[in-house]
Structures are given as C-alpha cells and as structure tokens.
Design an enzyme around this catalytic site. Structure first.
Site, short mmCIF file in Angstrom:
data_model
loop_
_atom_site.label_atom_id
_atom_site.label_comp_id
_atom_site.label_asym_id
_atom_site.label_seq_id
_atom_site.Cartn_x
_atom_site.Cartn_y
_atom_site.Cartn_z
N GLY A 39 -24.10 15.59 5.35
CA GLY A 39 -24.07 16.97 6.07
C GLY A 39 -22.47 17.30 6.32
O GLY A 39 -21.58 16.42 6.35
N ARG A 43 -20.78 23.28 12.22
CA ARG A 43 -20.06 23.69 13.82
C ARG A 43 -18.87 22.94 14.38
O ARG A 43 -18.44 23.12 15.30
CB ARG A 43 -21.43 23.56 14.52
N THR A 78 -33.49 16.18 4.60
CA THR A 78 -33.66 14.81 4.77
C THR A 78 -34.29 13.82 3.64
O THR A 78 -34.09 12.69 3.62
CB THR A 78 -33.98 14.46 6.21
N ASP A 116 -24.42 10.83 12.31
CA ASP A 116 -23.82 11.54 13.43
C ASP A 116 -24.54 11.06 14.71
O ASP A 116 -24.29 12.02 15.42
CB ASP A 116 -23.66 12.70 13.13
N GLY A 145 -38.00 19.14 17.29
CA GLY A 145 -39.39 18.75 16.85
C GLY A 145 -40.25 18.13 17.65
O GLY A 145 -39.45 17.05 18.56
N TYR A 191 12.33 -4.29 18.17
CA TYR A 191 11.46 -4.01 17.00
C TYR A 191 11.26 -5.44 16.07
O TYR A 191 12.40 -5.74 15.70
CB TYR A 191 11.77 -2.91 16.16
N ASN A 234 13.70 -17.08 22.21
CA ASN A 234 14.04 -15.97 22.99
C ASN A 234 14.57 -14.97 22.11
O ASN A 234 15.71 -15.12 21.66
CB ASN A 234 14.93 -16.36 24.17
N ARG A 265 30.12 -9.88 13.16
CA ARG A 265 30.81 -8.58 13.73
C ARG A 265 32.13 -8.53 13.79
O ARG A 265 32.77 -9.52 13.63
CB ARG A 265 30.20 -8.27 15.58
#
Length: 458
Positions: free
Chosen positions: A24, A28, A94, A118, A151, A359, A370, A433
């Site tokens: 279907g 709606r 159906t 559904d 029904g 991250y 650690n 660094r």
C-alpha cells in the site's frame, strides 16, 4: 529459510509460511516514503511483521511490495535476507496481493499466515493460536471498544459464518462488536484454491481476501475465529497513529526491561529499539536513546544523554554522560567511555579508559590503555578509511592526532599535542610537535596596539 531446514520436532502439518502484505501507498501518511518503511522502535514498520514472522520459525516468508517496491525490497533485504519480495504491480485488493505471493510458495505444504506490514503489535501467543487452530480457515478478530467502520465477524454454531464489510452490513450486523483484523491463516493448498476463485464483483473492483471465508463455507470447509486484544491489531495509517504506536511500543519495551531487572532512573525518557538487549542489573540513566543493534551486558552503566547504535557494551563497562557509540563499537569489560566521546567501528579491549572529548573511528585499542582528552584517530583521507592500532597499556597524551594507518605498540606513549604519522614501537615515547618559541613582552605590546586601534575607530 528453506523447506530443507529442520522442523525442530514439529509435525509436517505444523509447517508454517508467512505472507506479509506491504504494497500500500499509505496516502494518509502524506509522505513520499512507503508506509511500511516509516520507523517504529528504530526499525521500519515492516520490520515488526518480519520479526513476528521469524519467531514462528517459518519455512518461507514472502513480502508483497507495490508502492516504492525497490525501497521496500532493499529494506527487507537488510531486515531478513531470507525473505522473498514479490511485486504487486496494481493494487487490486488484498486477495490479489496474496495471489502474487502464492507462486513463491510453490512446493510448500502447511499453514500459511497472512500478516500486514503496517500492523506491528500482533503477539506471539496470538500467532501460535492461529497456527495451531484445527479449522480450515482461521481469522483473527477482536472486540472493538468502538467498532466504527471495521468489517464484522458473524459467527454461529459452526464457527465463523461470514465476514461483512461495514458498508454492506445491516443495523443488526453493525451492532456486532467482533471485528475483523484482516489477518488470516489457512492450509496452503486450500488457500491457493480459494484465492484462485475470488471475484471482484464489488464497487471497488477489487479482490478481497475476506471473501475466502464465504468460499470455504460454501465448499463445506470449516472457518473459525481466534481473538486477541484490540491493541494487538492496531494498524498505522496516519502520522498521528504512528506517534501513538511509538508511545505504545516504548511503554511496553521499558516495562519489559524493568521486569527483567534493568534499572532506569527515568524510564519515560529512555527510547528503545525493537532489538535492544539489556542485561540484568544494568543501569540506564535519563535521556538515553537506543538505535538498532545495541546489546548491553549485565552490570554495565549507561549515563545520561547517550546515543547508542549498532554497538556492544560488555559487563562492567560504563558509558557517558553525553557519549555516542556508532555502529561497530565494541566495548570490552570494565571499559570507561566518558563525556563527549564518539566511537565508531572500533574495538576497545578490557579496561580501556577514554575519559572525554575524543573521537575513535576505525581503531583497535588494547587492554588497559588510557586515551587522553582531545584524541582523534584521523581515519579518513577524503577517499578511503584507514585503521589505527593501539596496543595494550598505552598512554595516549591529550590532544594527540593519530593519522591512520598508524600503529602504537604496547606500553608506548605519545606526548600531549602530538601529531603521530609514523608507527611507534613497543615502549617508545612519540613526540610529534613543533618546538615552542616564546617572544618576551610581545603579547602585552600586541594587546596594547589592538586596544589603541579599537579606540581610534570610535
């Protein structure tokens, strides 16, 4: 699932196949997305029907798709790769939909259950009752608080006599409170025969599956009703009904976790998925969201405002607050993941600590390591993903950038503020660094000049 799979001790007559009607459009819903793909409990609606079908251990599952068929096919392939998807080119009712599915059941003998993509809440006990009932055709009914335009199921001394649509019912029939859910069960051979004899002599010009009851009774076959609570038959046709269904799903899922011995400090703020698994004595704080594919073992803690999806959290681990675990995150025992940490497709062995502001993507981290604040595994080069491997008992200094592919050996260290582009041997200290240079008095002179410029501008 194939016919060659073992029947788990079941008699041949108890073999089951399931047809899920999912063709279907759902106008709606006011959506470009097929109705059965709207999410409920973290998975598409059709996923609930497939999950219920799977618990019957069926020999075959056939999904009938129509509107948005390719999207439905792709979703079903992810949810249940063994399910077969067939196409209903035209939505002619159906009965017509079931007719499209029956060729996929060629060679199958046993009971066929017709479900709807559904209608997500039909329970296992109800499905078992449908499967085991001896009648030739079994229809699922419910006593409606407000029967409305459902029904009606008309019963008599010999069981179910007929199904009458509301528009065709007289006043006496409309007064009946036993309503039709649409779910039906029948022997495969009988269903093929009955569906093949369906007509479309009605105002809509459609083939109604409900007409098989009358055809069966005309042929001297038995028909019966299995009843369930009205809440199990809730169908989703609008956004409002979807929201109500989500609320009902979450309420039930939370209650099940509490009954299983899980502590939730603010249950109404926790959102669960259909397949969420949480062990006894786990603790879940407020405002935690579980996406699909999450397992939390006994005794783990999930603190407030975490978002989890596709991950596994082992016993004794703690996560959060404000942490995000993405698909492929595997946390070993006693791992600690702190606030504002994101982990994706990474394995953290026992005792790893990732305290905050980090991250880890596409990484393997050894036991007891650690990870300092501000660490990032730089896993993406703009085209491909690369993996970072960090050994056991490593200390990663704060603000370390690990440029993958790169490895850090056992018991090694990185200095804070380092960019690591080369492998670090076991026990080594990596410093990546620039040397610090200090200009005496320059900061004071620069600030004075800037303030003067601001003053001159008024």
């Amino acid at each position: 699932m194939t016919d060659e799979q073992p029947d788990h001790g079941a008699d041949q007559q108890e073999r089951v196949a399931v047809i899920v009607l999912a063709a279907g459009q759902g106008t709606r819903m006011n959506s470009d997305l097929p109705k059965v793909l709207h999410p409920l409990g973290g998975v598409p609606l059709v996923g609930h029907a497939l999950a219920a079908a799977g618990r019957l251990e069926p020999q075959r599952i056939v999904v009938v798709a129509g509107h948005g068929a390719e999207a439905v096919r792709a979703a079903v392939a992810k949810l249940d790769p063994d399910a077969q998807v067939v196409l209903q080119d035209q939505q002619l009712g159906t009965g017509h939909a079931v007719a499209q599915a029956l060729p996929a059941l060629d060679g199958f003998s046993g009971k066929v259950i017709v479900l709807y993509g559904d209608t997500p809440f039909i329970g296992d006990d109800t499905l078992a009752a449908l499967t085991s009932h001896p009648a030739d055709v079994v229809v699922l009914g419910f006593e409606a608080a407000d029967p409305g335009r459902y029904g009606r199921l008309v019963t008599g001394p010999r069981g179910l006599e007929r199904i009458v649509e509301w528009k065709d019912a007289d006043a006496a029939t409309r007064a009946i409170r036993l309503c039709n859910s649409g779910v039906i069960a029948a022997d495969a051979g009988l269903l093929r025969d009955l569906v093949g004899r369906l007509g479309n002599d009605n105002a809509a010009g459609e083939y109604y599956l409900t007409d098989v009851v009358g055809l069966a009774r005309d042929a001297g076959r038995s028909a019966a009703v299995v009843t369930c609570d009205e809440s199990e038959t809730l169908g989703i046709n609008t956004r409002a009904e979807l929201a109500a269904a989500e609320s009902a799903f979450q309420t039930r899922a939370r209650a099940l976790l509490l009954d299983d011995g899980v502590t939730m400090t603010a249950p109404d703020t926790v959102f669960l998925a259909l397949d969420t698994v949480v062990g006894r004595d786990a603790v879940i704080g407020p405002n935690v969201v579980f996406g699909p594919g999450v397992t939390v073992e006994s005794g783990a803690r999930i603190e407030a405002f975490c978002h989890l999806e596709g991950c596994h959290i082992s016993q004794g681990a703690s996560v959060g607050p404000f942490a995000r675990l993405r698909p492929g995150a595997e946390l070993g025992g006693d791992v600690h993941v702190g606030n504002f940490v994101e982990i994706k497709n990474s394995v953290l062995d026992e005792g790893v600590k990732v305290g905050h502001l980090t991250y880890l993507g596409d990484a393997d981290v050894g036991e007891g390591t650690n990870i300092g604040a501000g660490t990032v595994t730089c896993n993406y080069d703009g085209v491909m993903k690369h993996r970072t491997r960090i050994g056991a008992r490593v200390f990663i200094g704060s603000d370390t950038m690990l440029v993958a592919p790169v490895s850090v050996g056992d018991e090694a260290m990185t200095a804070s503020g380092s960019v690591i582009t080369e492998d670090v041997a076991d026990g080594g200290l990596a410093i990546g660094r620039a040397r610090q240079v200090t200009k005496p008095g320059l900061a004071r002179r620069m600030m004075a000049a800037l303030r003067q410029k601001k003053k001159e501008r008024g």
